[in-house]
Structure formats: C-alpha cells, structure tokens
Design an enzyme around this catalytic site. Structure first.
Site, PDB file in Angstrom:
ATOM      1  N   SER A  71      32.301  -5.236   2.176  1.00 14.28           N
ATOM      2  CA  SER A  71      31.400  -4.182   1.883  1.00 14.28           C
ATOM      3  C   SER A  71      32.202  -3.160   1.559  1.00 14.28           C
ATOM      4  O   SER A  71      31.779  -1.775   0.822  1.00 14.28           O
ATOM      5  CB  SER A  71      30.464  -3.701   3.099  1.00 14.28           C
ATOM      6  N   LYS A 120      32.390   1.501   7.426  1.00 14.14           N
ATOM      7  CA  LYS A 120      31.957   2.217   6.102  1.00 14.14           C
ATOM      8  C   LYS A 120      32.603   3.650   6.095  1.00 14.14           C
ATOM      9  O   LYS A 120      33.420   3.842   6.762  1.00 14.14           O
ATOM     10  CB  LYS A 120      30.318   2.421   6.528  1.00 14.14           C
TER      11      LYS A 120
END
Length: 242
Positions: A71, A120
C-alpha cells in the site's frame, strides 16, 4: 642435658609480617574465588541494566516494525524493516520529530481491529476538510502537491466527497492509492491509535538510512481577476451624472 627447645628466631635482611601491623597476608586462593564472585555479580548487574535500558527504549522511544503489503509503494516495499519514533505519542509541540505533521508516514492500530497495525501517510489534520476531485486531493479547497505519487497512480485515483476531519483524528492514505485500504474506506484514525512515526529504514541494505518526509505543500488557488476587478473611478462618476 641438652636444651632441645628451639630458640626464638629473628628475621635478618628480610621483611616479616610481624614487623608492621599494616602488612596483610593474603590467601590467594580464597581471594581469587571472592574476586571471581564479585566480578560475576557486577557483570550480572550490567546485563540487567542494559536490558532495562533497551526495554525502556523500545517502550517509550523507538520500535522496529516490518512492512507487510504494497500500500505504500514506491516509498516502502513489502518486507522492509523500519524504526519508528514513538515520542510523537506524547505530542512534543516544540520539535518537529515530537508531533505529527502532514506528509508523515505513521504506524497505527487499525481502528476496526486494534490487534492489527497499518502504515500510511497523513494527508489531512484535525479540523481540515479533505476532498478528491479530478484525481487531485484538496485540503481546505487548496490542491495538495504530492510529488511522492506515481503519475499513473494519481490518474486512477477515484473522487471523494468533501468531509471534515474530526478533532483528535487524522485522515491517512497509502501512496499506492488504487491498492490501499485507508481512511477512504474505513474512516479516520484516532490520534491515540497512532503509536509511531517512521524515520529510519534498516533493511533492505540498498535503502539503508533515514526516510525523508514527503513534501506536501498546499498550492494557492488562482483567483479569476475579472471577478474582483473594480470599475474605474471615472465610471462611477459618469454614472452619478446621469
């Protein structure tokens, strides 16, 4: 009869223990055993102190983590080992490494399942509005410059309706926008769930070193000069005469 009793002997030309009460006679075997025991205790003490320091360092200062998934490609690859700064949990405002900023890569407990950890990038801060339109992220209606994104990924980024980040929450996204489970799908991250900010990569060897925070500038909105353009003063005067 011969006196066979041994006469008192005197030491000549040598030092005798009887000459000075401060002279001590050491029993080397016993002394060596005592010294070995003392040094063993000291070594054990040092080991305990070192372990305690490392435990405290890992609990309050820094912690190693492993990247799982793609990701955050291309910034982070699957299987890479990172060290995160945990001091951000205490929110030291006076230093940049002591609090969270836009563009920081953070690790946090997944809000829907705190047994899992995610990594993230922070996109929007508490109280800000965030929106995606025409493949561009807007923060408070200002386009967000994101040079860390691949152009191909940016062009496939889906639109997002405008929303406001709640107090003590952050809006996060993965750099690999089309293959990232982030705030767009499961919501904002509570501040108390963020336990570290990534600052160092120690594996793989080819990428060993400190990670630079991504540049995340808010671009100014160009205003239409015709909207706020004032009419010349003489026009108002001419209008007043008719």
């Amino acid at each position: 009869m011969l006196n066979l009793k041994r006469k008192e002997q005197f030491d000549f030309g040598s030092i005798s223990a009887c000459d000075d009460d401060d002279i001590k006679v050491h029993k080397f075997k016993r002394a060596s055993q005592k010294g070995l025991w003392t040094e063993s205790l000291r070594l054990l003490r040092d080991i305990v102190l070192i372990v305690a320091v490392f435990v405290l360092f890992g609990v309050f200062v820094a912690q190693p983590v492993v990247v799982e998934g793609t990701s955050m490609v291309p910034q982070l690859q699957n299987g890479e080992r990172l060290i995160v700064n945990k001091l951000v949990y205490y929110n030291f405002k006076n230093v940049s490494w002591g609090h969270l900023e836009r563009g920081d890569i953070v690790v946090f407990w997944y809000p829907q399942d705190p047994s899992k950890s995610f990594v993230k990038r922070i996109i929007a801060l508490p109280g800000e509005s965030v929106e995606i339109k025409d493949h561009v992220v807007f923060i408070n209606d200002h386009p967000l410059k994101e040079p860390y994104l691949n152009d191909s990924v940016r062009k496939r980024m889906a639109d997002l309706e405008r929303l406001t980040v709640e107090k003590h929450h952050f809006y996060v996204m993965g750099d690999n926008r089309e293959n990232s489970s982030d705030s767009r799908s499961w919501g904002q991250v509570p501040e108390k769930y963020i336990y570290g900010k990534v600052f160092f990569r120690y594996w793989r060897p080819s990428k060993f070193g400190f990670l630079q925070k991504g540049e995340t500038k808010l671009e100014d909105i160009e205003e239409d000069p015709d909207e706020d353009e004032e009419e010349p003063e003489e026009d108002y005067q001419a209008l007043g005469r008719h």
